[in-house]
Motif scaffolding. Structure first.
Motif, PDB file in Angstrom:
ATOM      1  N   GLU A  19       9.087   0.613 -12.012  1.00  0.00           N
ATOM      2  CA  GLU A  19       9.607  -0.409 -11.116  1.00  0.00           C
ATOM      3  C   GLU A  19      10.636   0.167 -10.131  1.00  0.00           C
ATOM      4  N   THR A  20      11.396   1.154 -10.585  1.00  0.00           N
ATOM      5  CA  THR A  20      12.426   1.747  -9.735  1.00  0.00           C
ATOM      6  C   THR A  20      11.848   2.668  -8.662  1.00  0.00           C
ATOM      7  N   ASP A  21      10.562   3.018  -8.802  1.00  0.00           N
ATOM      8  CA  ASP A  21       9.940   3.952  -7.865  1.00  0.00           C
ATOM      9  C   ASP A  21       9.196   3.260  -6.732  1.00  0.00           C
ATOM     10  N   VAL A  22       8.975   1.961  -6.835  1.00  0.00           N
ATOM     11  CA  VAL A  22       8.132   1.274  -5.853  1.00  0.00           C
ATOM     12  C   VAL A  22       8.972   0.495  -4.847  1.00  0.00           C
ATOM     13  N   ALA A  23       8.375   0.231  -3.696  1.00  0.00           N
ATOM     14  CA  ALA A  23       9.045  -0.530  -2.642  1.00  0.00           C
ATOM     15  C   ALA A  23       9.178  -1.994  -3.035  1.00  0.00           C
ATOM     16  N   ASN A  24      10.100  -2.681  -2.402  1.00  0.00           N
ATOM     17  CA  ASN A  24      10.245  -4.115  -2.638  1.00  0.00           C
ATOM     18  C   ASN A  24       9.177  -4.914  -1.908  1.00  0.00           C
ATOM     19  N   ASN A  25       8.609  -4.321  -0.865  1.00  0.00           N
ATOM     20  CA  ASN A  25       7.575  -4.974  -0.066  1.00  0.00           C
ATOM     21  C   ASN A  25       6.205  -4.410  -0.451  1.00  0.00           C
ATOM     22  N   ALA A  26       5.258  -5.274  -0.760  1.00  0.00           N
ATOM     23  CA  ALA A  26       3.943  -4.835  -1.238  1.00  0.00           C
ATOM     24  C   ALA A  26       3.184  -4.036  -0.186  1.00  0.00           C
ATOM     25  N   ILE A  27       3.292  -4.419   1.077  1.00  0.00           N
ATOM     26  CA  ILE A  27       2.576  -3.693   2.134  1.00  0.00           C
ATOM     27  C   ILE A  27       3.184  -2.309   2.328  1.00  0.00           C
ATOM     28  N   GLU A  28       4.494  -2.210   2.209  1.00  0.00           N
ATOM     29  CA  GLU A  28       5.142  -0.896   2.280  1.00  0.00           C
ATOM     30  C   GLU A  28       4.665  -0.015   1.132  1.00  0.00           C
ATOM     31  N   GLN A  29       4.555  -0.595  -0.073  1.00  0.00           N
ATOM     32  CA  GLN A  29       4.067   0.174  -1.215  1.00  0.00           C
ATOM     33  C   GLN A  29       2.609   0.583  -1.011  1.00  0.00           C
ATOM     34  N   PHE A  30       1.797  -0.320  -0.448  1.00  0.00           N
ATOM     35  CA  PHE A  30       0.413   0.047  -0.155  1.00  0.00           C
ATOM     36  C   PHE A  30       0.365   1.224   0.819  1.00  0.00           C
ATOM     37  N   THR A  31       1.240   1.194   1.817  1.00  0.00           N
ATOM     38  CA  THR A  31       1.266   2.280   2.801  1.00  0.00           C
ATOM     39  C   THR A  31       1.603   3.611   2.138  1.00  0.00           C
ATOM     40  N   ARG A  32       2.508   3.613   1.192  1.00  0.00           N
ATOM     41  CA  ARG A  32       2.836   4.843   0.469  1.00  0.00           C
ATOM     42  C   ARG A  32       1.596   5.388  -0.233  1.00  0.00           C
ATOM     43  N   TRP A  33       0.916   4.506  -0.950  1.00  0.00           N
ATOM     44  CA  TRP A  33      -0.280   4.945  -1.677  1.00  0.00           C
ATOM     45  C   TRP A  33      -1.421   5.277  -0.716  1.00  0.00           C
ATOM     46  N   TRP A  34      -1.527   4.540   0.366  1.00  0.00           N
ATOM     47  CA  TRP A  34      -2.554   4.820   1.364  1.00  0.00           C
ATOM     48  C   TRP A  34      -2.363   6.219   1.940  1.00  0.00           C
ATOM     49  N   ASN A  35      -1.141   6.565   2.284  1.00  0.00           N
ATOM     50  CA  ASN A  35      -0.867   7.887   2.827  1.00  0.00           C
ATOM     51  C   ASN A  35      -1.183   8.977   1.809  1.00  0.00           C
ATOM     52  N   ASP A  36      -0.853   8.734   0.543  1.00  0.00           N
ATOM     53  CA  ASP A  36      -1.212   9.693  -0.505  1.00  0.00           C
ATOM     54  C   ASP A  36      -2.723   9.884  -0.559  1.00  0.00           C
ATOM     55  N   ALA A  37      -3.450   8.778  -0.468  1.00  0.00           N
ATOM     56  CA  ALA A  37      -4.914   8.844  -0.561  1.00  0.00           C
ATOM     57  C   ALA A  37      -5.505   9.557   0.647  1.00  0.00           C
ATOM     58  N   VAL A  38      -5.002   9.242   1.844  1.00  0.00           N
ATOM     59  CA  VAL A  38      -5.504   9.875   3.062  1.00  0.00           C
ATOM     60  C   VAL A  38      -5.274  11.383   3.024  1.00  0.00           C
ATOM     61  N   ASN A  39      -4.146  11.797   2.459  1.00  0.00           N
ATOM     62  CA  ASN A  39      -3.797  13.212   2.418  1.00  0.00           C
ATOM     63  C   ASN A  39      -4.397  13.939   1.223  1.00  0.00           C
ATOM     64  N   SER A  40      -5.219  13.246   0.433  1.00  0.00           N
ATOM     65  CA  SER A  40      -5.882  13.862  -0.708  1.00  0.00           C
ATOM     66  C   SER A  40      -7.321  14.216  -0.315  1.00  0.00           C
ATOM     67  N   SER A  41      -8.126  14.551  -1.313  1.00  0.00           N
ATOM     68  CA  SER A  41      -9.509  14.969  -1.044  1.00  0.00           C
ATOM     69  C   SER A  41     -10.503  13.825  -1.208  1.00  0.00           C
ATOM     70  N   ILE A  42     -10.042  12.583  -1.094  1.00  0.00           N
ATOM     71  CA  ILE A  42     -10.899  11.424  -1.307  1.00  0.00           C
ATOM     72  C   ILE A  42     -11.868  11.256  -0.144  1.00  0.00           C
ATOM     73  N   ASP A  43     -13.153  11.070  -0.458  1.00  0.00           N
ATOM     74  CA  ASP A  43     -14.175  10.819   0.554  1.00  0.00           C
ATOM     75  C   ASP A  43     -14.254   9.322   0.815  1.00  0.00           C
ATOM     76  N   GLU A  44     -14.251   8.915   2.069  1.00  0.00           N
ATOM     77  CA  GLU A  44     -14.249   7.496   2.463  1.00  0.00           C
ATOM     78  C   GLU A  44     -13.136   6.739   1.737  1.00  0.00           C
ATOM     79  N   VAL A  45     -11.935   7.156   2.029  1.00  0.00           N
ATOM     80  CA  VAL A  45     -10.754   6.585   1.399  1.00  0.00           C
ATOM     81  C   VAL A  45     -10.633   5.086   1.673  1.00  0.00           C
TER      82      VAL A  45
END
Length: 212
Positions: A19-45
């Motif tokens: 809980e202490t690691d995540v943003a208070n705003n859900a869209i901000e938290q999605f953006t964090r994970w989205w950026n992680d996914a985009v910068n990984s080796s995921i195909d059709e992220v």
């Protein structure tokens, strides 16, 4: 065969989600994970499962592609006359699921779905390759057709009709899923996964942990 399927398992150990690691705003938290996914080796992220229900409550699901998102919601484009388009017209509630197995992560989104503004549909449509634009005209999506030749004939017809100046069909455009709930799931060992849920409320998001 059933025993072999039951024996398939993976122990998730890559990361944790506190809980202490995540943003208070859900869209901000999605953006964090989205950026992680985009910068990984995921195909059709941007591939996501879209689940809808028809007027009788029967569920239907399929993969679609996320094309944009912001504080208002998550956008994809499709044929309004398709099965999913008809289901959305009958029951404007939907769910999305992203599964990024390379990161041992899943995001679930639940909310209300509605059409995007025509201008937004136009902007995306005119950014597409010519073949995709013609495809929007050529495919009577979800309708029964006699053979693939029907599609090929339609492509030939509309290519000849429009040339390079291809308009957006009125039956094709965007939808936006406006989230009421977003869940972030991080795989953990022994199936004791981390799950942080955000619930939309006036003025922000209510955040809590749920058991795996």
């Amino acid at each position: 065969m059933q025993k072999e399927i039951a024996d398939i398992r993976k122990d998730y150990r890559m990361q944790s989600l506190q809980e202490t690691d995540v943003a208070n705003n859900a869209i901000e938290q999605f953006t964090r994970w989205w950026n992680d996914a985009v910068n990984s080796s995921i195909d059709e992220v941007n591939a996501m499962t879209l689940a809808t229900c028809d007027k009788d409550g029967a569920p239907h699901a399929r993969i679609v592609l996320l094309k944009s998102y912001d504080e208002n919601g998550f956008v994809f484009f499709t044929n309004y006359q398709s099965h999913k388009g008809k289901e959305i017209a009958e029951n404007p509630k939907a769910a999305l699921v992203f599964f990024w197995k390379e990161l041992e992560r899943q995001v679930r989104i639940e909310g209300i779905i509605e059409k995007t503004a025509a201008a937004e549909s136009d902007e995306y449509f005119f950014s597409r390759p010519a073949g995709s634009k013609i495809g929007a005209w050529a495919s009577p999506q979800s309708a029964v057709i006699a053979s693939r030749e029907v599609l090929e004939q339609n492509v030939e017809h509309y290519t000849e009709k429009f040339g390079t100046d291809i308009p957006r069909p009125e039956h094709w455009g965007g939808y936006i899923v406006k989230p009421a709930l977003i869940e972030f799931w991080q795989g953990r060992s022994s199936r004791l996964h981390d799950r942080i849920v955000y619930v939309s409320q006036e003025g922000g998001w209510l955040k809590h942990r749920v058991a795996p």
